[in-house]
Design a protein around this motif. Structure first.
Motif, PDB file in Angstrom:
ATOM      1  N   MET A   1       0.843  -1.197   0.000  1.00  0.00           N
ATOM      2  CA  MET A   1       0.000   0.000   0.000  1.00  0.00           C
ATOM      3  C   MET A   1       0.880   1.250   0.000  1.00  0.00           C
ATOM      4  SD  MET A   1      -2.994   1.045   2.700  1.00  0.00           S
ATOM      5  CE  MET A   1      -3.929   2.546   2.471  1.00  0.00           C
ATOM      6  N   THR A   2       0.626   2.127  -0.945  1.00  0.00           N
ATOM      7  CA  THR A   2       1.430   3.329  -1.065  1.00  0.00           C
ATOM      8  C   THR A   2       1.011   4.362  -0.031  1.00  0.00           C
ATOM      9  OG1 THR A   2       1.644   2.972  -3.444  1.00  0.00           O
ATOM     10  CG2 THR A   2       2.192   5.168  -2.600  1.00  0.00           C
ATOM     11  N   LYS A   3       2.001   4.904   0.671  1.00  0.00           N
ATOM     12  CA  LYS A   3       1.727   5.906   1.698  1.00  0.00           C
ATOM     13  C   LYS A   3       1.418   7.247   1.040  1.00  0.00           C
ATOM     14  CE  LYS A   3       3.713   8.021   5.827  1.00  0.00           C
ATOM     15  NZ  LYS A   3       4.914   8.084   6.714  1.00  0.00           N
ATOM     16  N   THR A   4       0.314   7.854   1.480  1.00  0.00           N
ATOM     17  CA  THR A   4      -0.079   9.147   0.920  1.00  0.00           C
ATOM     18  C   THR A   4       0.833  10.240   1.457  1.00  0.00           C
ATOM     19  OG1 THR A   4      -2.395   8.432   0.825  1.00  0.00           O
ATOM     20  CG2 THR A   4      -1.957  10.803   0.670  1.00  0.00           C
ATOM     21  N   LYS A   5       1.342  11.055   0.562  1.00  0.00           N
ATOM     22  CA  LYS A   5       2.232  12.136   0.977  1.00  0.00           C
ATOM     23  C   LYS A   5       1.430  13.328   1.472  1.00  0.00           C
ATOM     24  CE  LYS A   5       6.092  11.035  -2.125  1.00  0.00           C
ATOM     25  NZ  LYS A   5       7.012  11.564  -3.161  1.00  0.00           N
ATOM     26  N   SER A   6       1.992  14.029   2.418  1.00  0.00           N
ATOM     27  CA  SER A   6       1.353  15.219   2.961  1.00  0.00           C
ATOM     28  C   SER A   6       1.405  16.338   1.929  1.00  0.00           C
ATOM     29  CB  SER A   6       2.058  15.671   4.242  1.00  0.00           C
ATOM     30  OG  SER A   6       3.369  16.128   3.939  1.00  0.00           O
ATOM     31  N   PRO A   7       0.514  17.341   2.052  1.00  0.00           N
ATOM     32  CA  PRO A   7       0.548  18.476   1.118  1.00  0.00           C
ATOM     33  C   PRO A   7       1.911  19.172   1.103  1.00  0.00           C
ATOM     34  CG  PRO A   7      -1.503  18.481   2.344  1.00  0.00           C
ATOM     35  CD  PRO A   7      -0.638  17.417   2.963  1.00  0.00           C
ATOM     36  N   LEU A   8       2.545  19.276   2.264  1.00  0.00           N
ATOM     37  CA  LEU A   8       3.854  19.927   2.327  1.00  0.00           C
ATOM     38  C   LEU A   8       4.898  19.106   1.583  1.00  0.00           C
ATOM     39  CD1 LEU A   8       5.720  22.151   3.318  1.00  0.00           C
ATOM     40  CD2 LEU A   8       5.990  20.895   5.472  1.00  0.00           C
ATOM     41  N   ARG A   9       4.833  17.786   1.750  1.00  0.00           N
ATOM     42  CA  ARG A   9       5.790  16.920   1.052  1.00  0.00           C
ATOM     43  C   ARG A   9       5.577  16.992  -0.453  1.00  0.00           C
ATOM     44  NH1 ARG A   9      10.502  15.316   2.280  1.00  0.00           N
ATOM     45  NH2 ARG A   9       9.768  14.657   4.342  1.00  0.00           N
ATOM     46  N   ARG A  10       4.330  17.031  -0.879  1.00  0.00           N
ATOM     47  CA  ARG A  10       4.060  17.134  -2.319  1.00  0.00           C
ATOM     48  C   ARG A  10       4.568  18.472  -2.861  1.00  0.00           C
ATOM     49  NH1 ARG A  10      -1.009  14.861  -0.794  1.00  0.00           N
ATOM     50  NH2 ARG A  10      -2.028  16.906  -1.022  1.00  0.00           N
ATOM     51  N   PHE A  11       4.421  19.519  -2.067  1.00  0.00           N
ATOM     52  CA  PHE A  11       4.892  20.835  -2.487  1.00  0.00           C
ATOM     53  C   PHE A  11       6.411  20.858  -2.630  1.00  0.00           C
ATOM     54  CE2 PHE A  11       6.769  24.884  -1.074  1.00  0.00           C
ATOM     55  CZ  PHE A  11       6.356  25.713  -2.101  1.00  0.00           C
ATOM     56  N   THR A  12       7.130  20.319  -1.641  1.00  0.00           N
ATOM     57  CA  THR A  12       8.593  20.335  -1.707  1.00  0.00           C
ATOM     58  C   THR A  12       9.113  19.421  -2.811  1.00  0.00           C
ATOM     59  OG1 THR A  12       8.717  18.631   0.040  1.00  0.00           O
ATOM     60  CG2 THR A  12       8.875  20.942   0.727  1.00  0.00           C
ATOM     61  N   ASP A  13       8.434  18.306  -3.036  1.00  0.00           N
ATOM     62  CA  ASP A  13       8.837  17.418  -4.136  1.00  0.00           C
ATOM     63  C   ASP A  13       8.682  18.111  -5.484  1.00  0.00           C
ATOM     64  OD1 ASP A  13       9.446  15.446  -2.369  1.00  0.00           O
ATOM     65  OD2 ASP A  13       7.679  14.207  -2.756  1.00  0.00           O
ATOM     66  N   LYS A  14       7.639  18.925  -5.596  1.00  0.00           N
ATOM     67  CA  LYS A  14       7.411  19.664  -6.846  1.00  0.00           C
ATOM     68  C   LYS A  14       8.435  20.783  -7.005  1.00  0.00           C
ATOM     69  CE  LYS A  14       4.953  20.933 -10.491  1.00  0.00           C
ATOM     70  NZ  LYS A  14       4.800  20.060 -11.679  1.00  0.00           N
ATOM     71  N   LEU A  15       8.687  21.519  -5.912  1.00  0.00           N
ATOM     72  CA  LEU A  15       9.601  22.656  -5.967  1.00  0.00           C
ATOM     73  C   LEU A  15      11.035  22.225  -6.218  1.00  0.00           C
ATOM     74  CD1 LEU A  15       9.908  25.744  -5.598  1.00  0.00           C
ATOM     75  CD2 LEU A  15      10.306  25.290  -3.156  1.00  0.00           C
ATOM     76  N   PHE A  16      11.434  21.134  -5.577  1.00  0.00           N
ATOM     77  CA  PHE A  16      12.824  20.672  -5.693  1.00  0.00           C
ATOM     78  C   PHE A  16      12.902  19.356  -6.460  1.00  0.00           C
ATOM     79  CE2 PHE A  16      12.794  22.964  -1.522  1.00  0.00           C
ATOM     80  CZ  PHE A  16      13.521  24.072  -1.939  1.00  0.00           C
ATOM     81  N   GLY A  17      12.541  19.401  -7.730  1.00  0.00           N
ATOM     82  CA  GLY A  17      12.674  18.202  -8.554  1.00  0.00           C
ATOM     83  C   GLY A  17      11.514  17.939  -9.482  1.00  0.00           C
ATOM     84  N   GLY A  18      10.432  18.691  -9.321  1.00  0.00           N
ATOM     85  CA  GLY A  18       9.256  18.429 -10.150  1.00  0.00           C
ATOM     86  C   GLY A  18       8.951  19.501 -11.157  1.00  0.00           C
ATOM     87  N   LEU A  19       9.865  20.453 -11.325  1.00  0.00           N
ATOM     88  CA  LEU A  19       9.647  21.539 -12.277  1.00  0.00           C
ATOM     89  C   LEU A  19      10.433  21.297 -13.558  1.00  0.00           C
ATOM     90  CD1 LEU A  19       9.988  24.613  -9.870  1.00  0.00           C
ATOM     91  CD2 LEU A  19       7.876  23.464 -10.592  1.00  0.00           C
TER      92      LEU A  19
END
Length: 294
Positions: A1-19
């Motif tokens: 089962m995949t662990k759901t990421k928090s909104p903050l984690r999704r934001f940092t993943d996008k900012l530092f590697g998802g652009l």
């Protein structure tokens, strides 16, 4: 089962590697950063505020560089795009200020320092790209950045404490960046915790040396006494610094203080003894030596 990421984690993943950090976006980013910085530098309302520091110190530019580096696919791409970002943004800041400054084109005399830093961004960004790996090497690479941000943050925090709320936003910005990087790049709590060690050590060193100063002063002693050539002068505690008589007839001395606080200053002239207190005081944010009779 995949662990759901928090909104903050999704934001940092996008900012530092998802652009998608294309060349067009790098150039637009550079121009936009230069425009915003120029506004903070030339609009009077920002004078002496945390926003003004964006055009003077490096804290904001560290964040911009980390965003670019973490969104490149290869080390060389990271080096080239970060270098070009600084190569465009820094001279533009000076160019945009020319119409508003009494120095005019003379402002570019200050660009030399930032040009040297711009050259340094190429190797720094090449190595910095490896923070994307989010491993122990990444933490090692980030450690100097964490130390620099901690030093700046403590400097701003000191201003805040001495004159609240002066530069409180700058202090929060520096410490916030450190927390953001440790959270964004290291999900493993062991790495995040280890990343706090440079913060603690840096803060401890600064606090340990907080009483250290390096101030010299040539001055007349209160009361303008006159000494003989045989007169000698000494500080009550040599750890505070040193003193010497420069003009015995007019009671002029040289004093060098290495520590904050108060010590005694004594002049022995035969049977005559002149006693003073020598204190390093913070007057309007400036360290000064004050000598008063005892």
């Amino acid at each position: 089962m995949t662990k759901t990421k928090s909104p903050l984690r999704r934001f940092t993943d996008k900012l530092f590697g998802g652009l998608n950090m294309s060349w067009v976006k790098v150039i637009i980013f550079a121009v936009a950063a230069a425009v915003v910085t120029t506004v903070f530098l030339v609009v009077p309302v920002f004078d002496g505020t945390s926003f003004h520091e964006m055009g003077v110190y490096f804290e904001s530019w560290v964040l911009f560089a980390v965003i670019i580096m973490s969104n490149c696919s290869k080390p060389l791409e990271s080096a080239l795009k970060t270098f070009v970002f600084f190569l465009i943004s820094q001279p533009l800041i000076y160019l945009f200020q020319v119409p508003f400054s009494y120095q005019g084109w003379g402002l570019f005399g200050y660009y030399r320092f930032w040009f040297i830093l711009t050259l340094c961004t190429f190797p720094a960004a090449f190595v910095g790209w490896f923070i994307r790996k989010r491993n122990w090497l990444s933490l090692l690479i980030l450690s100097p950045v964490i130390v620099l941000l901690t030093v700046s943050g403590i400097g701003y925090l000191t201003k805040t404490i001495n004159n609240f709320p002066d530069h409180i936003l700058a202090a929060v910005f520096c410490f916030g960046q450190t927390a953001l990087y440790l959270y964004a790049f290291f999900e493993d709590w062991k790495k995040s915790f280890t990343g706090l060690i440079p913060v603690v050590v840096t803060a401890a060193v600064i606090m340990f040396n907080s009483n250290s100063v390096d101030i010299s002063l040539y001055t007349d002693l209160p009361g303008s006494p006159s000494f003989s050539d045989a007169a000698v002068i000494e500080l009550g505690n040599p750890e505070f610094g040193e003193a010497s008589i420069t003009d015995a007839e007019n009671g002029e001395i040289y004093i060098h203080m290495k520590r904050q606080g108060t010590t005694y200053l004594t002049v022995l002239d035969g049977e005559k003894v002149y006693s003073y207190s020598a204190e390093v005081k913070d007057i309007n944010g400036v360290k000064q030596i004050e000598i008063t009779p005892r």
